[in-house]
Design a protein around this motif. Structure first.
Motif, PDB file in Angstrom:
ATOM      1  N   TRP A  44      -7.181  13.374   1.175  1.00  0.00           N
ATOM      2  CA  TRP A  44      -7.462  11.982   1.538  1.00  0.00           C
ATOM      3  C   TRP A  44      -6.346  11.047   1.079  1.00  0.00           C
ATOM      4  N   VAL A  45      -5.759  11.340  -0.073  1.00  0.00           N
ATOM      5  CA  VAL A  45      -4.617  10.532  -0.527  1.00  0.00           C
ATOM      6  C   VAL A  45      -3.437  10.708   0.420  1.00  0.00           C
TER       7      VAL A  45
ATOM      8  N   LEU B  28       0.824  -1.208   0.000  1.00  0.00           N
ATOM      9  CA  LEU B  28       0.000   0.000   0.000  1.00  0.00           C
ATOM     10  C   LEU B  28       0.859   1.259   0.000  1.00  0.00           C
ATOM     11  N   LEU B  29       1.931   1.254   0.787  1.00  0.00           N
ATOM     12  CA  LEU B  29       2.808   2.424   0.876  1.00  0.00           C
ATOM     13  C   LEU B  29       3.463   2.733  -0.471  1.00  0.00           C
ATOM     14  N   ASN B  30       4.053   1.736  -1.097  1.00  0.00           N
ATOM     15  CA  ASN B  30       4.745   1.965  -2.367  1.00  0.00           C
ATOM     16  C   ASN B  30       3.776   2.301  -3.495  1.00  0.00           C
ATOM     17  N   LEU B  31       2.590   1.702  -3.467  1.00  0.00           N
ATOM     18  CA  LEU B  31       1.600   1.986  -4.503  1.00  0.00           C
ATOM     19  C   LEU B  31       1.136   3.439  -4.435  1.00  0.00           C
ATOM     20  N   LEU B  32       0.835   3.914  -3.215  1.00  0.00           N
ATOM     21  CA  LEU B  32       0.390   5.298  -3.052  1.00  0.00           C
ATOM     22  C   LEU B  32       1.518   6.279  -3.362  1.00  0.00           C
ATOM     23  N   PHE B  33       2.737   5.947  -2.926  1.00  0.00           N
ATOM     24  CA  PHE B  33       3.854   6.854  -3.155  1.00  0.00           C
ATOM     25  C   PHE B  33       4.196   6.948  -4.644  1.00  0.00           C
ATOM     26  N   PHE B  34       3.985   5.852  -5.367  1.00  0.00           N
ATOM     27  CA  PHE B  34       4.265   5.848  -6.801  1.00  0.00           C
ATOM     28  C   PHE B  34       3.336   6.798  -7.551  1.00  0.00           C
ATOM     29  N   PHE B  35       2.076   6.888  -7.101  1.00  0.00           N
ATOM     30  CA  PHE B  35       1.088   7.704  -7.804  1.00  0.00           C
ATOM     31  C   PHE B  35       0.853   9.071  -7.163  1.00  0.00           C
TER      32      PHE B  35
ATOM     33  N   PRO C 217       8.370  23.487  -8.440  1.00  0.00           N
ATOM     34  CA  PRO C 217       8.458  22.487  -7.370  1.00  0.00           C
ATOM     35  C   PRO C 217       7.770  21.186  -7.745  1.00  0.00           C
ATOM     36  N   TYR C 218       8.162  20.111  -7.066  1.00  0.00           N
ATOM     37  CA  TYR C 218       7.534  18.802  -7.254  1.00  0.00           C
ATOM     38  C   TYR C 218       6.325  18.724  -6.336  1.00  0.00           C
ATOM     39  N   LEU C 219       5.179  18.339  -6.873  1.00  0.00           N
ATOM     40  CA  LEU C 219       3.937  18.271  -6.107  1.00  0.00           C
ATOM     41  C   LEU C 219       3.658  16.835  -5.684  1.00  0.00           C
ATOM     42  N   MET C 220       3.169  16.682  -4.466  1.00  0.00           N
ATOM     43  CA  MET C 220       2.788  15.361  -3.980  1.00  0.00           C
ATOM     44  C   MET C 220       1.672  15.521  -2.952  1.00  0.00           C
TER      45      MET C 220
END
Length: 650
Positions: free
Chosen positions: A438-439, A416-423, A514-517
């Motif tokens: 929420w993300v 779950l962590l890597n999937l969310l961080f990837f997107f 800047p990079y957005l996340m």
């Protein structure tokens, strides 16, 4: 308004502003009186009689003499007669002249026939001086005298007058001068120019600046400049400047160097609220020369208040070639050396104004593009690896064993962590602020869950090693802690306030993009929440993981299996992945290894899912090669599999 007209209007406005800076106002720094002297053809001379005081000055003229008499100087006491050579317009019996008075320097001179005649030489910078000269009653019109008299370019009389009377007022001239210089950034160089014209050598003090004038003579081999300290500040709080020998070689003639420490830095401050300068600006100039590309840089030691590690600081210089009405700080030509939290050294290859630019937001990230690519690749590979690992653990017939269930929980949380961080970067640019919140909350939950499951791996290993014969908790207890505990802080933050949303990560190379996340917002309360939740849990995990590695090593170092180097390495390396000790690199992010640590942390943590799958695969291959039956007492890939199984007691 058409673009061409707009540009013309803007250019005209700037010209008017700059022109008004030099024109007269209620309290002029300089006084200039000009006119046309109507005289006879006889030989001409200038009579002058000047003395200290502030009663005023009388400028008169007749058919052969121009007279300047008054009390407006601070120290000058001179009188005499100067013979004047007639100009080419002598046949018309008219000569143009100008009288210039600089009260701050106590300097008075007359320009006549293209030549300057100094009546009072500069006497340093005056504290009290006579200025604000106002026009008094004029003498009556006559055939000989001064025609079309002008004050600071403005005509005050179109007739021919025999004399002009001006009355003065005594004021604090240094403070008046500083007020003038501080009105706009385009006039800052007034300070250095005035100090240079004062012919002073050594320390010069103004209310707005402290200067030191250094003469570069033939035997100049470098010089350490200690700027004068204000009375209310310790000497070690003032910047120190080292002028290298290369400065003398770069200068075209014997020159004076002016090093100025500015007390008021408001006119140097950029409009951008996300950056600020420290309360120290140092200007270094050489009279009438532009110095660049020094073979040996100038060194400026800044002493400032504590700058947190979360805020970047860089040495910058003022680009005076751009719009004079706009502050423009550049990093070009300067190197930054951070020496502690209160000291920064700047090495610069040119001369201008220097200071430290502090990023109020968390410091920009170097090599952000490379780190983003590595993280994306690692997360994608970890997602695939976690899926493979989950399938592998589900297929094993010993799924009911607690070690396998803990491994399963860790694999699910890492997935779950890597999937969310990837997107998260893509989602931050596509979805709205509310969806991104929420993300960000989900990403925070996945991180806390992963760290919690790693902590449970540590606890379970400790249970196996130290409490062999005691029953371990039920499987549902592990799941309740691993998946349920992280919900508590996330729910509290969601319903307490505005903690989650779009986060902007500034890159060092291009601060404008800047990079957005989707993550925790860049606010003070979000930063506190980050430290109380993420950093606290991370610190506990790393400390307990390292302690557990030591206990495991002490338990197994005497066993026969430990002599096999491959088994020993794989055991410690595998347990390090399970125990989350690689996250400890986060606490080692300091100079000069910050870039190396950042890349190592990025690689190890983004590829963590892949490393865990690789560990389980290698241990399973070793188990099969050793001829062990899959139905044995050890669980496949568990921490008890290799080196942790207790020796049987006889």
């Amino acid at each position: 308004m058409e673009p061409r007209l707009t540009e013309d209007f803007r250019t005209g406005l700037i010209f008017i502003i700059l022109l008004s800076a030099a024109s007269s106002d209620e309290n002029d720094r300089d006084f200039q009186f000009c006119g046309t002297w109507r005289h006879d053809k006889v030989s001409l001379n200038m009579n002058f009689s000047l003395s200290p005081g502030c009663s005023g000055v009388l400028i008169s003229a007749n058919e052969s003499s121009l007279s300047i008499v008054g009390e407006i100087t601070a120290h000058c006491h001179r009188s005499g007669v100067i013979e004047l050579s007639q100009t080419s317009h002598a046949a018309s019996k008219e000569s143009y002249f100008c009288l210039y008075w600089e009260p701050l320097l106590d300097q008075l001179w007359v320009q006549f026939g293209g030549k300057n005649h100094t009546l009072c030489w500069p006497a340093g910078l005056q504290d009290s001086c006579c200025t604000d000269l106002s026009q008094g009653p004029n003498r009556p019109e006559a055939p000989y005298g001064i025609f079309r008299g002008k004050v600071n370019g403005d005509i005050i009389n179109t007739e021919t007058m025999t004399a002009y009377k001006f009355s003065g007022m005594s004021i604090n001239c240094k403070q008046e001068f500083c007020d003038k210089a501080g009105q706009r950034s385009s006039q800052v160089n007034m300070i250095e120019e005035t100090v240079m014209r004062s012919q002073a050598v050594g320390n010069v003090e103004l209310p707005c600046a402290l200067s030191t004038v250094v003469e570069m003579k033939d035997d100049f081999h470098g010089y350490n400049v200690t700027l004068p300290a204000p009375k209310d500040e310790p000497p070690n709080a003032i910047p120190m400047v080292y002028l290298p020998p290369s400065l003398k070689k770069a200068a075209k003639k014997k020159s004076k160097v002016i090093c100025t420490f500015f007390r008021n830095t408001s006119l140097f401050q950029e409009d951008e609220k996300k950056v600020t300068i420290i309360n120290e600006v140092v200007g270094i100039t050489i009279e009438n020369e532009i110095i660049t590309d020094l073979s040996e840089p100038v060194r400026i030691d800044f002493h400032h208040n504590v700058i947190p590690n979360s805020h970047s600081r860089i040495c910058v210089s003022w680009d005076t070639n751009k719009d004079p009405l706009k502050v423009n700080w550049l990093q070009d030509g300067c190197e930054t050396h951070q020496i502690g939290e209160k000291n920064t050294v700047c090495l610069c290859s040119h001369l201008t104004y220097f200071t430290i630019l502090v990023q109020l937001e968390p410091r920009p990230v170097r090599h952000l593009l490379a780190l983003t690519v590595i993280t994306s690749l690692g997360c994608a590979l970890s997602v695939f690896s976690c899926i493979v690992l989950i399938i592998f653990l589900c297929k094993t017939r010993r799924y009911k064993e607690q070690a396998v269930s803990i491994h399963m929980g860790l694999a699910v949380s890492l997935l779950l962590l890597n999937l969310l961080f990837f997107f998260t970067g893509t989602l931050a640019n596509l979805v709205g602020e509310s969806i991104c919140a929420w993300v960000g909350a989900s990403l925070h939950y996945a991180l806390l869950s992963s760290l919690t499951w790693m902590a449970l791996e540590v606890f379970h290993t400790f249970w196996l090693v130290s409490i062999i014969f005691s029953p371990t908790p039920k499987t549902y207890v592990w799941n309740l802690i691993g998946f349920g505990f992280p919900v508590v802080p996330v729910v509290i933050l969601v319903f307490t306030g505005d903690f989650y949303g779009v986060r902007r990560v500034t890159q060092m190379d291009d601060t404008s993009s800047p990079y957005l996340m989707c993550w925790m917002k860049d606010s003070q309360k979000a930063l506190l929440a980050h430290y109380f939740t993420n950093m606290t849990l991370l610190a506990i995990l790393v400390v307990s993981g390292l302690a557990m590695l030591f206990l495991v090593y002490r338990e197994i170092r005497k066993r026969d299996e430990w002599k096999q180097h491959q088994v020993a390495f794989l055991s410690i390396w595998g347990l390090s992945c399970l125990f989350g000790t690689t996250w400890g690199l986060t606490f080692l992010d300091f100079k000069p290894l910050s870039d190396v640590i950042l890349f190592l942390s990025c690689i190890l943590n983004s590829f963590q899912g892949f490393l865990l799958m690789l560990r389980f695969y290698i241990l399973d291959r070793m188990r099969k090669r050793s001829g062990r039956n899959s139905s044995g007492s050890s669980s496949t890939g568990s921490t008890r599999q290799h080196m942790l199984q207790p020796q049987e007691k006889h």
